[in-house]
Motif scaffolding. Structure first.
Motif, short mmCIF file in Angstrom:
data_model
loop_
_atom_site.label_atom_id
_atom_site.label_comp_id
_atom_site.label_asym_id
_atom_site.label_seq_id
_atom_site.Cartn_x
_atom_site.Cartn_y
_atom_site.Cartn_z
N ARG A 67 0.36 -90.85 -50.61
CA ARG A 67 -0.78 -91.18 -50.80
C ARG A 67 -1.17 -92.46 -51.74
NH1 ARG A 67 -3.08 -84.80 -51.40
NH2 ARG A 67 -2.46 -84.30 -49.15
N VAL A 68 -1.96 -93.27 -51.41
CA VAL A 68 -1.82 -94.61 -51.90
C VAL A 68 -3.40 -94.88 -52.13
CG1 VAL A 68 -1.46 -97.06 -52.06
CG2 VAL A 68 0.13 -95.34 -51.00
N LYS A 69 -3.86 -95.06 -53.41
CA LYS A 69 -5.24 -95.66 -53.70
C LYS A 69 -5.09 -96.88 -54.64
CE LYS A 69 -9.74 -95.34 -54.52
NZ LYS A 69 -9.95 -96.55 -55.32
N ALA A 70 -5.45 -97.87 -54.05
CA ALA A 70 -5.30 -99.49 -54.61
C ALA A 70 -6.31 -99.63 -55.33
CB ALA A 70 -4.84 -100.62 -53.48
N PRO A 71 -6.44 -100.66 -56.40
CA PRO A 71 -7.54 -101.19 -57.19
C PRO A 71 -8.59 -102.03 -56.15
CG PRO A 71 -5.41 -101.64 -58.30
CD PRO A 71 -5.09 -101.30 -56.98
N GLY A 72 -9.88 -101.63 -56.43
CA GLY A 72 -10.74 -102.31 -55.51
C GLY A 72 -11.01 -101.99 -54.30
N ARG A 73 -10.15 -100.91 -53.77
CA ARG A 73 -10.28 -99.97 -52.73
C ARG A 73 -10.93 -98.64 -52.65
NH1 ARG A 73 -6.47 -101.77 -47.68
NH2 ARG A 73 -5.69 -103.83 -48.57
N THR A 74 -11.70 -98.34 -51.91
CA THR A 74 -12.59 -97.14 -51.93
C THR A 74 -11.76 -96.12 -51.34
OG1 THR A 74 -14.66 -98.19 -51.83
CG2 THR A 74 -14.71 -96.09 -51.43
N THR A 75 -10.94 -96.50 -50.04
CA THR A 75 -10.11 -95.56 -49.29
C THR A 75 -8.96 -95.12 -50.06
OG1 THR A 75 -11.08 -96.18 -47.34
CG2 THR A 75 -9.36 -94.98 -47.10
N THR A 76 -8.28 -93.82 -49.94
CA THR A 76 -6.99 -93.44 -50.27
C THR A 76 -6.33 -93.22 -48.98
OG1 THR A 76 -8.10 -92.32 -52.19
CG2 THR A 76 -5.89 -91.42 -51.22
N TYR A 77 -5.18 -93.93 -48.85
CA TYR A 77 -4.55 -93.74 -47.50
C TYR A 77 -3.15 -92.82 -47.74
CZ TYR A 77 -7.15 -97.99 -46.05
OH TYR A 77 -8.03 -98.84 -45.44
N ALA A 78 -3.16 -92.19 -46.46
CA ALA A 78 -2.07 -91.38 -46.44
C ALA A 78 -0.83 -91.43 -45.37
CB ALA A 78 -2.59 -89.85 -46.03
N PHE A 79 0.42 -91.69 -45.71
CA PHE A 79 1.26 -92.35 -45.14
C PHE A 79 2.36 -91.09 -44.92
CE2 PHE A 79 -0.27 -96.09 -47.18
CZ PHE A 79 -0.15 -96.87 -46.45
N CYS A 80 2.60 -90.84 -43.68
CA CYS A 80 3.53 -89.84 -43.26
C CYS A 80 4.38 -90.16 -42.06
CB CYS A 80 2.72 -88.33 -43.12
SG CYS A 80 1.73 -88.60 -41.58
N ARG A 81 5.42 -89.45 -41.94
CA ARG A 81 6.36 -89.61 -40.74
C ARG A 81 5.75 -88.79 -39.80
NH1 ARG A 81 9.08 -93.94 -40.91
NH2 ARG A 81 10.38 -93.26 -39.25
N HIS A 82 6.37 -88.93 -38.29
CA HIS A 82 6.12 -88.09 -37.30
C HIS A 82 6.81 -86.75 -37.59
CE1 HIS A 82 6.27 -86.44 -33.19
NE2 HIS A 82 5.45 -87.27 -33.09
N PHE A 83 6.26 -85.53 -37.07
CA PHE A 83 6.52 -84.30 -37.67
C PHE A 83 7.96 -84.10 -37.12
CE2 PHE A 83 5.01 -83.58 -33.12
CZ PHE A 83 5.93 -82.90 -32.65
N GLN A 84 8.73 -84.88 -36.22
CA GLN A 84 9.99 -84.58 -35.60
C GLN A 84 11.00 -85.25 -36.68
OE1 GLN A 84 10.43 -85.95 -31.85
NE2 GLN A 84 9.38 -84.28 -30.88
N PHE A 85 10.69 -86.11 -37.45
CA PHE A 85 11.53 -86.64 -38.61
C PHE A 85 11.29 -85.64 -39.84
CE2 PHE A 85 12.97 -90.35 -36.51
CZ PHE A 85 11.86 -90.71 -35.59
N ALA A 86 12.28 -84.70 -39.79
CA ALA A 86 11.83 -83.71 -41.00
C ALA A 86 13.25 -83.51 -41.79
CB ALA A 86 11.35 -82.11 -40.23
N CYS A 87 14.24 -84.23 -41.58
CA CYS A 87 15.38 -84.44 -42.18
C CYS A 87 15.81 -85.24 -43.24
CB CYS A 87 16.53 -84.16 -41.19
SG CYS A 87 16.37 -82.44 -40.08
N GLY A 88 14.71 -85.81 -43.82
CA GLY A 88 14.94 -86.94 -44.70
C GLY A 88 13.97 -88.13 -44.28
N PHE A 89 13.28 -88.92 -45.06
CA PHE A 89 12.35 -89.85 -45.06
C PHE A 89 13.08 -91.08 -44.68
CE2 PHE A 89 9.38 -93.08 -45.84
CZ PHE A 89 8.16 -92.56 -45.71
N GLU A 90 13.21 -91.79 -43.44
CA GLU A 90 14.02 -92.79 -43.18
C GLU A 90 13.41 -94.13 -44.05
OE1 GLU A 90 13.66 -93.62 -39.17
OE2 GLU A 90 14.61 -91.83 -38.51
N THR A 91 14.47 -94.58 -44.55
CA THR A 91 14.17 -95.78 -45.67
C THR A 91 14.78 -96.99 -45.07
OG1 THR A 91 15.90 -95.10 -47.04
CG2 THR A 91 14.07 -94.21 -47.54
N GLY A 92 15.47 -96.84 -44.08
CA GLY A 92 16.46 -98.37 -43.78
C GLY A 92 17.04 -98.81 -44.72
N ASP A 93 16.84 -99.92 -45.46
CA ASP A 93 17.67 -100.49 -46.57
C ASP A 93 17.49 -99.95 -47.88
OD1 ASP A 93 15.45 -101.29 -47.30
OD2 ASP A 93 15.68 -103.37 -47.21
#
Length: 240
Positions: free
Chosen positions: A118-144
């Protein structure tokens, strides 16, 4: 009713461990198989070596967002629990602030842990929620090895609440959310609410691009005074 509980264990120098318990469901299972319904449910939480969960917050143009508040939200990821249910914990346990390069870093998670953000940036009213699709449940894919959370461009929604005769209605609580939340699981936002003024006017500023649904905010104290169909609105960046 399906009653469940969340259990979180943490100790300095180790990764946090968590699990979700379903005591009522477990009792039904024991009854079905003729087992002792008074048997204690065993909960095993293993504290693993701590690893690093790190990434960056950027805006839609790819520029880093400094001083943004980032909260990591761990989820379950065990066998049948692949839907990744969020584990609630005091926000201060898993909250940090991005540095000048938009970077954030958590050191309380195991190497195979799964988490949303969950991210709340300065100057922004909205709190954003980032999540993976429910099938990706064995680790957060981070690429590099670096997670990149991109904040969307925003616009504004203005409207008016009227009765069946077209007369303005003030003091009506409204809420807004994505019209089709499953279309973008990586970029949701926390529900926003507002109240119409004396002329029935309302404004939702800082809403991400896309389609959104506005409806009456349901209270929990008494029967609502009004009913209404939900309305939809499309937002474009920088526009009202």
């Amino acid at each position: 009713h399906d009653v469940h509980f969340f259990v979180v264990a943490r100790k300095a120098g180790y990764a946090c461990a968590w699990d979700v318990l379903f005591p009522f469901r477990s009792q039904i299972v024991r009854l079905a198989y003729g087992q002792n319904t008074k048997a204690r449910q065993h909960c095993l939480l293993v504290l693993e070596p701590a690893s690093v969960l790190a990434g960056h917050v950027v805006n839609a143009d790819g520029r880093p967002v400094a001083a943004a508040q980032v909260q990591a939200v761990p989820v379950t990821s065990y066998l049948r629990r692949l839907q990744g249910e969020h584990i609630p914990a005091p926000p201060e346990w898993f909250t940090t602030i991005t540095d000048a390069q938009g970077g954030f870093r958590f050191e309380q998670f195991a190497a195979d842990a799964t988490a949303g953000f969950r991210v709340k940036a300065p100057g922004r009213t909205t709190t954003y929620a980032f999540c993976r699709h429910f099938q990706f449940a064995c680790g957060f894919e981070t690429g590099d090895g670096d997670i990149r959370l991109t904040l969307p461009r925003e616009g504004t929604i203005q409207g008016r609440v009227v009765d069946s005769k077209g007369q303005p209605v003030g003091g009506v609580a409204l809420c807004i959310g994505l019209d089709a939340p499953r279309d973008d699981l990586r970029n949701r936002y926390a529900e926003r609410t507002t109240v119409s003024d004396r002329e029935g006017n309302f404004t939702f500023a800082g809403i991400p691009e896309g389609r959104h649904k506005i409806e009456l905010a349901v209270g929990d104290q008494a029967t609502e005074a009004w009913v209404a169909r939900a309305a939809t609105a499309a937002v474009r960046a920088g526009q009202v």
